[in-house]
Scaffold this motif. Structure first.
Motif, PDB file in Angstrom:
ATOM      1  N   MET A 120       0.831  -1.205   0.000  1.00 62.27           N
ATOM      2  CA  MET A 120       0.000   0.000   0.000  1.00 62.27           C
ATOM      3  C   MET A 120       0.864   1.253   0.000  1.00 62.27           C
ATOM      4  O   MET A 120       0.604   2.211  -0.728  1.00 62.27           O
ATOM      5  CB  MET A 120      -0.945  -0.013   1.224  1.00 62.27           C
ATOM      6  N   ARG A 121       1.935   1.243   0.824  1.00 63.05           N
ATOM      7  CA  ARG A 121       2.830   2.400   0.869  1.00 63.05           C
ATOM      8  C   ARG A 121       3.594   2.540  -0.441  1.00 63.05           C
ATOM      9  O   ARG A 121       3.871   3.653  -0.880  1.00 63.05           O
ATOM     10  CB  ARG A 121       3.811   2.245   2.034  1.00 63.05           C
ATOM     11  N   SER A 122       3.915   1.406  -1.071  1.00 60.32           N
ATOM     12  CA  SER A 122       4.787   1.460  -2.248  1.00 60.32           C
ATOM     13  C   SER A 122       4.086   2.081  -3.454  1.00 60.32           C
ATOM     14  O   SER A 122       4.757   2.546  -4.371  1.00 60.32           O
ATOM     15  CB  SER A 122       5.317   0.065  -2.603  1.00 60.32           C
ATOM     16  N   ILE A 123       2.741   2.118  -3.499  1.00 56.47           N
ATOM     17  CA  ILE A 123       2.107   2.808  -4.620  1.00 56.47           C
ATOM     18  C   ILE A 123       1.856   4.284  -4.295  1.00 56.47           C
ATOM     19  O   ILE A 123       1.327   5.020  -5.109  1.00 56.47           O
ATOM     20  CB  ILE A 123       0.765   2.166  -5.054  1.00 56.47           C
ATOM     21  N   GLY A 124       2.219   4.709  -3.079  1.00 53.46           N
ATOM     22  CA  GLY A 124       2.145   6.130  -2.777  1.00 53.46           C
ATOM     23  C   GLY A 124       1.046   6.539  -1.814  1.00 53.46           C
ATOM     24  O   GLY A 124       0.799   7.730  -1.624  1.00 53.46           O
ATOM     25  N   LEU A 125       0.372   5.572  -1.189  1.00 56.47           N
ATOM     26  CA  LEU A 125      -0.598   5.935  -0.156  1.00 56.47           C
ATOM     27  C   LEU A 125       0.159   6.418   1.085  1.00 56.47           C
ATOM     28  O   LEU A 125       1.238   5.927   1.387  1.00 56.47           O
ATOM     29  CB  LEU A 125      -1.471   4.728   0.230  1.00 56.47           C
ATOM     30  N   THR A 126      -0.430   7.398   1.813  1.00 60.16           N
ATOM     31  CA  THR A 126       0.177   7.832   3.068  1.00 60.16           C
ATOM     32  C   THR A 126      -0.075   6.774   4.133  1.00 60.16           C
ATOM     33  O   THR A 126      -0.861   5.845   3.936  1.00 60.16           O
ATOM     34  CB  THR A 126      -0.435   9.162   3.541  1.00 60.16           C
ATOM     35  N   GLU A 127       0.594   6.948   5.297  1.00 59.89           N
ATOM     36  CA  GLU A 127       0.369   6.007   6.403  1.00 59.89           C
ATOM     37  C   GLU A 127      -1.104   5.985   6.793  1.00 59.89           C
ATOM     38  O   GLU A 127      -1.696   4.926   6.977  1.00 59.89           O
ATOM     39  CB  GLU A 127       1.203   6.394   7.635  1.00 59.89           C
ATOM     40  N   LEU A 128      -1.716   7.181   6.900  1.00 67.76           N
ATOM     41  CA  LEU A 128      -3.110   7.277   7.329  1.00 67.76           C
ATOM     42  C   LEU A 128      -4.041   6.605   6.308  1.00 67.76           C
ATOM     43  O   LEU A 128      -4.952   5.856   6.680  1.00 67.76           O
ATOM     44  CB  LEU A 128      -3.502   8.747   7.512  1.00 67.76           C
ATOM     45  N   GLU A 129      -3.802   6.864   5.028  1.00 71.42           N
ATOM     46  CA  GLU A 129      -4.638   6.253   3.987  1.00 71.42           C
ATOM     47  C   GLU A 129      -4.498   4.733   4.003  1.00 71.42           C
ATOM     48  O   GLU A 129      -5.485   4.004   3.848  1.00 71.42           O
ATOM     49  CB  GLU A 129      -4.250   6.807   2.614  1.00 71.42           C
ATOM     50  N   SER A 130      -3.272   4.254   4.204  1.00 69.56           N
ATOM     51  CA  SER A 130      -3.061   2.806   4.237  1.00 69.56           C
ATOM     52  C   SER A 130      -3.795   2.176   5.414  1.00 69.56           C
ATOM     53  O   SER A 130      -4.462   1.147   5.271  1.00 69.56           O
ATOM     54  CB  SER A 130      -1.561   2.497   4.344  1.00 69.56           C
ATOM     55  N   LEU A 131      -3.679   2.806   6.593  1.00 64.08           N
ATOM     56  CA  LEU A 131      -4.375   2.275   7.775  1.00 64.08           C
ATOM     57  C   LEU A 131      -5.885   2.301   7.555  1.00 64.08           C
ATOM     58  O   LEU A 131      -6.598   1.359   7.911  1.00 64.08           O
ATOM     59  CB  LEU A 131      -4.013   3.092   9.020  1.00 64.08           C
ATOM     60  N   GLY A 132      -6.383   3.390   6.947  1.00 58.68           N
ATOM     61  CA  GLY A 132      -7.812   3.517   6.698  1.00 58.68           C
ATOM     62  C   GLY A 132      -8.310   2.452   5.735  1.00 58.68           C
ATOM     63  O   GLY A 132      -9.345   1.817   5.957  1.00 58.68           O
ATOM     64  N   MET A 133      -7.546   2.230   4.653  1.00 56.93           N
ATOM     65  CA  MET A 133      -7.940   1.199   3.692  1.00 56.93           C
ATOM     66  C   MET A 133      -8.004  -0.161   4.374  1.00 56.93           C
ATOM     67  O   MET A 133      -8.936  -0.944   4.190  1.00 56.93           O
ATOM     68  CB  MET A 133      -6.930   1.144   2.543  1.00 56.93           C
ATOM     69  N   ASN A 134      -7.028  -0.419   5.211  1.00 64.92           N
ATOM     70  CA  ASN A 134      -6.936  -1.708   5.880  1.00 64.92           C
ATOM     71  C   ASN A 134      -8.105  -1.942   6.837  1.00 64.92           C
ATOM     72  O   ASN A 134      -8.639  -3.042   6.925  1.00 64.92           O
ATOM     73  CB  ASN A 134      -5.613  -1.760   6.646  1.00 64.92           C
TER      74      ASN A 134
END
Lengths: 108, 234
Positions: free
Chosen positions: B34-48
């Motif tokens: 998730m981070r490797s395509i450019g999502l921020t930490e917050l966006e990655s946690l939210g998606m998860n």
């Protein structure tokens, strides 16, 4: 790249597919009983689904079907290790070791 | 005297624990991806938290990165989640006397591993308290392990070299899960046909080849069971 609000909209839509699919029959309750024959058939779903996710990754290399690729070789090692030993980490360690050795060591 | 709920919870956790080990690398890989395509930490946690479906998340990432239309992202997530309709139908009798809140929580929490390990015992069990414990304990445990290890991947993504092919750990985890299932011949047939079907039908649009492969595998397994029984009778 999708950004900002639209990204969160995308997450919300994906979340709907998660609860929608997982909950489909659970939420229906009594109304959603399946015939017994179909239920028996559905016991095969997990094995078929997991394999349908694994095999394309192992057998397709650069868009072509070809068993001669590092991932397939690593997959065979994972199979052998998992069948032979019960240690849960060993398939991960040896599978990754074979893949990295072939990709980096042999430049495949 | 220990309650039926706690006995169920303990047995469920004991049965599920070996499978959950495979979850650790899978969750970490998803976090890193998730981070490797450019999502921020917050966006990655939210998606998860919102999506909570590793395969659908991993499958949707390339589309998000490419700026694909939202309906295509949703349809892809749906295709990768379709197997849960099948799981949901198979496990639904377990929840027929549960409250709506429990059924909603059970729906969000339904994952491959808990289903694969527990569905047979759950369908046979008579005691609703034991059933609830046996289902919810490993499901909640799975959620915690998944969220925790994904967070490790999300915040540790910067420290892992990009060229380590870590995404292959996902495939290893799935292989380790399928192996104990294919002990009987019909199951093996279902897995082989499902896998090869997905390979041969990979050209179908929207990754529907995976869904088509699953359907073929189920049909083949069911047919193999049928022939096996007939062979025994004659």
């Amino acid at each position: 790249m999708i950004e900002g609000v639209w990204l969160w909209v995308a997450f919300a839509l994906m979340a709907m597919t998660t609860v929608g699919t997982r909950g489909s029959f659970i939420l229906l309750g009594e109304k959603g009983r399946l015939p017994p024959a179909l239920q028996r058939a559905l016991r095969y779903a997990p094995a078929a689904a997991l394999s349908a996710l694994v095999m394309p990754d192992l057998l397709i290399d650069g868009g072509e079907v070809s068993p001669l690729n590092p991932k397939f070789a690593a997959g065979l090692v994972v199979l052998a290790v998992a069948l032979r030993w019960r240690n849960p980490w060993l398939p991960f360690i040896l599978g990754m070791a074979v893949l990295l050795a072939m990709r980096k060591g042999l430049g495949w | 005297m220990e309650s039926a709920f706690r006995r169920g919870a303990r047995e469920g956790l004991r049965d599920f624990l070996p499978i959950s080990v495979g979850l650790v690398p899978w969750a970490m890989v998803t976090g890193i991806a998730m981070r490797s395509i450019g999502l921020t930490e917050l966006e990655s946690l939210g998606m998860n938290l919102l999506v909570y479906a590793g395969t659908a998340q991993l499958g949707a990432l390339p589309l998000i990165a490419a700026g694909a239309p939202l309906w295509l992202i949703m349809l892809t997530a749906l295709a990768l989640n379709l197997r849960f309709v099948i799981f949901s139908a198979a496990i639904a009798p377990v929840f027929h006397d549960s409250s709506f809140a429990r059924r909603l929580a059970s729906s969000y929490l339904l994952v491959d591993g808990v289903f694969a390990v527990g569905v047979d015992k759950l369908l046979k069990a008579e005691d609703p308290h034991w059933r609830w414990g046996y289902y919810i304990a490993p499901s909640a445990f799975n959620w915690c392990v998944w969220q925790g290890c994904t967070a490790l991947g999300i915040f540790g993504a910067e420290f892992v070299p990009r060229d380590w092919s870590l995404e292959f750990m996902v495939t290893i985890a799935l292989m380790v899960m399928v192996l104990p299932m294919v002990r009987t011949r019909p199951m093996l047939v279902a897995a082989l046909v499902g896998g090869l079907g997905a390979v041969l039908l990979r050209g179908l649009p929207l990754r529907l080849g995976v869904v088509a492969g699953i359907a073929l595998g189920i049909a083949a397994g069911f047919a193999a069971e049928h022939w096996q029984q007939r062979g025994r009778r004659s």
